[in-house]
Design an enzyme around this catalytic site. Structure first.
Site, PDB file in Angstrom:
ATOM      1  N   SER A  59     103.125  99.194  35.250  1.00  0.00           N
ATOM      2  CA  SER A  59     103.948 100.296  35.784  1.00  0.00           C
ATOM      3  C   SER A  59     103.152 101.374  36.530  1.00  0.00           C
ATOM      4  CB  SER A  59     104.832 100.907  34.685  1.00  0.00           C
ATOM      5  OG  SER A  59     104.053 101.278  33.578  1.00  0.00           O
ATOM      6  N   GLN A  79     110.230  82.325  54.039  1.00  0.00           N
ATOM      7  CA  GLN A  79     109.468  82.210  52.788  1.00  0.00           C
ATOM      8  C   GLN A  79     109.210  83.606  52.215  1.00  0.00           C
ATOM      9  OE1 GLN A  79     106.037  80.090  54.308  1.00  0.00           O
ATOM     10  NE2 GLN A  79     106.989  78.098  54.024  1.00  0.00           N
ATOM     11  N   ARG A  82     112.004  85.561  50.315  1.00  0.00           N
ATOM     12  CA  ARG A  82     112.395  85.084  48.985  1.00  0.00           C
ATOM     13  C   ARG A  82     111.892  86.050  47.918  1.00  0.00           C
ATOM     14  NH1 ARG A  82     114.068  80.169  47.985  1.00  0.00           N
ATOM     15  NH2 ARG A  82     114.834  81.322  46.196  1.00  0.00           N
ATOM     16  N   HIS A  83     110.947  86.901  48.305  1.00  0.00           N
ATOM     17  CA  HIS A  83     110.389  87.879  47.357  1.00  0.00           C
ATOM     18  C   HIS A  83     111.294  89.099  47.360  1.00  0.00           C
ATOM     19  CE1 HIS A  83     106.664  85.624  46.668  1.00  0.00           C
ATOM     20  NE2 HIS A  83     106.947  85.132  47.855  1.00  0.00           N
ATOM     21  N   ARG A  84     111.994  89.306  46.243  1.00  0.00           N
ATOM     22  CA  ARG A  84     113.094  90.270  46.207  1.00  0.00           C
ATOM     23  C   ARG A  84     112.688  91.676  45.827  1.00  0.00           C
ATOM     24  NH1 ARG A  84     115.752  86.151  42.198  1.00  0.00           N
ATOM     25  NH2 ARG A  84     113.515  85.852  41.928  1.00  0.00           N
ATOM     26  N   ARG A 157     122.166  82.017  69.615  1.00  0.00           N
ATOM     27  CA  ARG A 157     120.855  81.937  68.946  1.00  0.00           C
ATOM     28  C   ARG A 157     120.718  80.682  68.091  1.00  0.00           C
ATOM     29  NH1 ARG A 157     121.421  86.547  64.185  1.00  0.00           N
ATOM     30  NH2 ARG A 157     123.470  85.895  63.446  1.00  0.00           N
ATOM     31  N   HIS A 179     101.974  90.607  43.140  1.00  0.00           N
ATOM     32  CA  HIS A 179     102.725  89.392  42.761  1.00  0.00           C
ATOM     33  C   HIS A 179     102.920  88.506  43.995  1.00  0.00           C
ATOM     34  CE1 HIS A 179     105.490  86.867  40.550  1.00  0.00           C
ATOM     35  NE2 HIS A 179     106.376  87.003  41.513  1.00  0.00           N
ATOM     36  N   ARG A 184     101.415  83.883  47.508  1.00  0.00           N
ATOM     37  CA  ARG A 184     101.303  83.480  48.916  1.00  0.00           C
ATOM     38  C   ARG A 184      99.863  83.339  49.403  1.00  0.00           C
ATOM     39  NH1 ARG A 184     105.957  80.851  49.724  1.00  0.00           N
ATOM     40  NH2 ARG A 184     107.679  82.084  48.909  1.00  0.00           N
TER      41      ARG A 184
HETATM   42  C1  FAD Z   1     104.308  77.561  47.136  1.00  0.00           C
HETATM   43  C2  FAD Z   1     105.748  77.953  46.997  1.00  0.00           C
HETATM   44  C3  FAD Z   1     106.734  77.017  47.206  1.00  0.00           C
HETATM   45  C4  FAD Z   1     108.088  77.360  47.087  1.00  0.00           C
HETATM   46  N1  FAD Z   1     109.050  76.416  47.313  1.00  0.00           N
HETATM   47  C5  FAD Z   1     110.351  76.754  47.217  1.00  0.00           C
HETATM   48  C6  FAD Z   1     111.391  75.796  47.458  1.00  0.00           C
HETATM   49  O1  FAD Z   1     111.124  74.648  47.748  1.00  0.00           O
HETATM   50  N2  FAD Z   1     112.680  76.194  47.377  1.00  0.00           N
HETATM   51  C7  FAD Z   1     113.019  77.477  47.027  1.00  0.00           C
HETATM   52  O2  FAD Z   1     114.205  77.783  46.952  1.00  0.00           O
HETATM   53  N3  FAD Z   1     112.065  78.400  46.793  1.00  0.00           N
HETATM   54  C8  FAD Z   1     110.755  78.080  46.880  1.00  0.00           C
HETATM   55  N4  FAD Z   1     109.794  79.034  46.658  1.00  0.00           N
HETATM   56  C9  FAD Z   1     110.220  80.409  46.368  1.00  0.00           C
HETATM   57  C10 FAD Z   1     110.077  80.734  44.864  1.00  0.00           C
HETATM   58  O3  FAD Z   1     110.949  79.942  44.085  1.00  0.00           O
HETATM   59  C11 FAD Z   1     110.385  82.216  44.630  1.00  0.00           C
HETATM   60  O4  FAD Z   1     111.729  82.471  45.001  1.00  0.00           O
HETATM   61  C12 FAD Z   1     109.497  83.130  45.450  1.00  0.00           C
HETATM   62  O5  FAD Z   1     108.148  82.736  45.345  1.00  0.00           O
HETATM   63  C13 FAD Z   1     109.650  84.559  44.961  1.00  0.00           C
HETATM   64  O6  FAD Z   1     109.029  84.647  43.699  1.00  0.00           O
HETATM   65  P1  FAD Z   1     109.527  85.666  42.606  1.00  0.00           P
HETATM   66  O7  FAD Z   1     110.962  85.412  42.252  1.00  0.00           O
HETATM   67  O8  FAD Z   1     108.551  85.595  41.461  1.00  0.00           O
HETATM   68  O9  FAD Z   1     109.314  87.058  43.362  1.00  0.00           O
HETATM   69  P2  FAD Z   1     110.271  88.328  43.512  1.00  0.00           P
HETATM   70  O10 FAD Z   1     111.593  87.928  44.057  1.00  0.00           O
HETATM   71  O11 FAD Z   1     109.504  89.358  44.291  1.00  0.00           O
HETATM   72  O12 FAD Z   1     110.475  88.813  42.061  1.00  0.00           O
HETATM   73  C14 FAD Z   1     109.369  89.371  41.326  1.00  0.00           C
HETATM   74  C15 FAD Z   1     109.648  89.180  39.851  1.00  0.00           C
HETATM   75  O13 FAD Z   1     110.821  89.928  39.498  1.00  0.00           O
HETATM   76  C16 FAD Z   1     111.553  89.207  38.501  1.00  0.00           C
HETATM   77  N5  FAD Z   1     112.868  88.852  39.039  1.00  0.00           N
HETATM   78  C17 FAD Z   1     113.303  89.013  40.315  1.00  0.00           C
HETATM   79  N6  FAD Z   1     114.570  88.611  40.431  1.00  0.00           N
HETATM   80  C18 FAD Z   1     114.943  88.157  39.214  1.00  0.00           C
HETATM   81  C19 FAD Z   1     116.135  87.584  38.688  1.00  0.00           C
HETATM   82  N7  FAD Z   1     117.212  87.373  39.438  1.00  0.00           N
HETATM   83  N8  FAD Z   1     116.156  87.252  37.402  1.00  0.00           N
HETATM   84  C20 FAD Z   1     115.087  87.434  36.607  1.00  0.00           C
HETATM   85  N9  FAD Z   1     113.914  87.963  37.021  1.00  0.00           N
HETATM   86  C21 FAD Z   1     113.852  88.321  38.309  1.00  0.00           C
HETATM   87  C22 FAD Z   1     110.741  87.951  38.176  1.00  0.00           C
HETATM   88  O14 FAD Z   1     109.869  88.248  37.108  1.00  0.00           O
HETATM   89  C23 FAD Z   1     109.940  87.738  39.442  1.00  0.00           C
HETATM   90  O15 FAD Z   1     108.740  86.981  39.250  1.00  0.00           O
HETATM   91  C24 FAD Z   1     108.443  78.699  46.750  1.00  0.00           C
HETATM   92  C25 FAD Z   1     107.435  79.632  46.535  1.00  0.00           C
HETATM   93  C26 FAD Z   1     106.105  79.287  46.654  1.00  0.00           C
HETATM   94  C27 FAD Z   1     105.034  80.332  46.426  1.00  0.00           C
END
Ligand code: FAD
Length: 228
Positions: A59, A79, A82-84, A157, A179, A184
């Site tokens: 924190s 890609q 996907r990091h939320r 587009r 993270h 990445r």
């Molecule tokens: C090498 C690689 C290959 C991948 N391949 C694919 C693929 O084929 N298909 C695909 O769909 N995705 C794929 N991903 C995306 C992957 O599944 C994750 O969505 C992405 O890496 C984001 O990670 P994250 O959720 O940990 O990060 P963030 O979204 O930044 O979240 C950070 C942390 O917050 C917490 N968090 C966030 N949201 C939630 C929630 N809803 N519930 C509980 N905890 C939460 C978790 O602890 C999470 O680790 C890939 C990722 C990588 C690195």
């Protein structure tokens, strides 16, 4: 502030546009537990920051903010977003006409034989490269013809390939950023997004050296080494 061209094609870019906070703020976020404050970053503070990082006291790393302006291929952005745990605002090709800027790999790679999502080696075939460019040219021509005929940007587009460049603002804090970087920068991530992650790590380390050096040490990551 610095600007990098991670894909070295004269189009891609990472620009650090705003930073708030420092290693000192991270130490002070932890010291508030004891009602204490430091006014200058001491060796003791650096050790504290390193301890926090090494032991996942996450924190204190959230009271800062870094904003980057990113220009990357659309498939990298897919890609990335996907990091939320970050904030994003992206160019809209509903509002703006898409630029004629596309990513062409300098080095083509083979599909990896074992790892389904990875690539390896170097693929040499001039004919394939020519076809890649031809298909981009055809997509651009069709896009422009559709716009000229009055079709709206939001539908036209659809003909553009995912190697088209997009731009967005990426705002994060050090907890969320580390993270993202861990995932990445890893060998399992695609080479292109790894180049962006490496550029971001180098830029952010200038502002948070104690934190990010401790993080790099913890994860056996070389801050200045280019990723293959
Ligand atoms: C090498 C690689 C290959 C991948 N391949 C694919 C693929 O084929 N298909 C695909 O769909 N995705 C794929 N991903 C995306 C992957 O599944 C994750 O969505 C992405 O890496 C984001 O990670 P994250 O959720 O940990 O990060 P963030 O979204 O930044 O979240 C950070 C942390 O917050 C917490 N968090 C966030 N949201 C939630 C929630 N809803 N519930 C509980 N905890 C939460 C978790 O602890 C999470 O680790 C890939 C990722 C990588 C690195």
């Amino acid at each position: 502030m610095k600007k990098y061209d991670p894909l070295e094609d004269g189009i891609s870019s990472v620009e650090l546009i705003r930073v708030s906070g420092s290693d000192l703020d991270i130490a002070n976020a932890a010291r508030v537990s004891y009602g204490k404050i430091s006014y200058e970053l001491s060796e003791k503070d650096k050790k504290l920051v390193s301890f926090l990082m090494m032991h996942d006291h996450t924190s204190p790393f959230e009271h800062n903010q870094l904003s980057f302006r990113i220009k990357c291929p659309m498939f990298v952005a897919r890609q990335w977003m996907r990091h939320r745990m970050h904030s994003y605002n992206e160019i809209s090709y509903r509002y703006a006409q898409a630029p004629i800027e596309f990513y062409t790999p300098k080095k083509w790679r083979y599909q990896h034989q074992i790892n389904h999502q990875a690539s390896e080696g170097e693929f040499e075939n001039i004919e394939v490269k020519r076809k890649y460019q031809e298909s981009i040219d055809l997509a651009v021509k069709t896009y422009q013809e559709m716009l000229e005929s009055g079709i709206c940007r939001e539908l036209a587009r659809g003909v553009l390939p995912v190697c088209i460049y997009t731009q967005f603002i990426f705002t994060t804090n050090l907890h969320a950023l580390t993270h993202f970087l861990k995932l990445r920068l890893s060998e399992g991530a695609q080479w292109e997004i790894r180049q962006f992650a490496q550029a971001i790590l180098e830029m952010a380390t200038e502002y948070f050296p104690a934190s990010l050096q401790a993080w790099a040490e913890k994860n056996s990551i070389n801050i200045t080494k280019s990723v293959d």
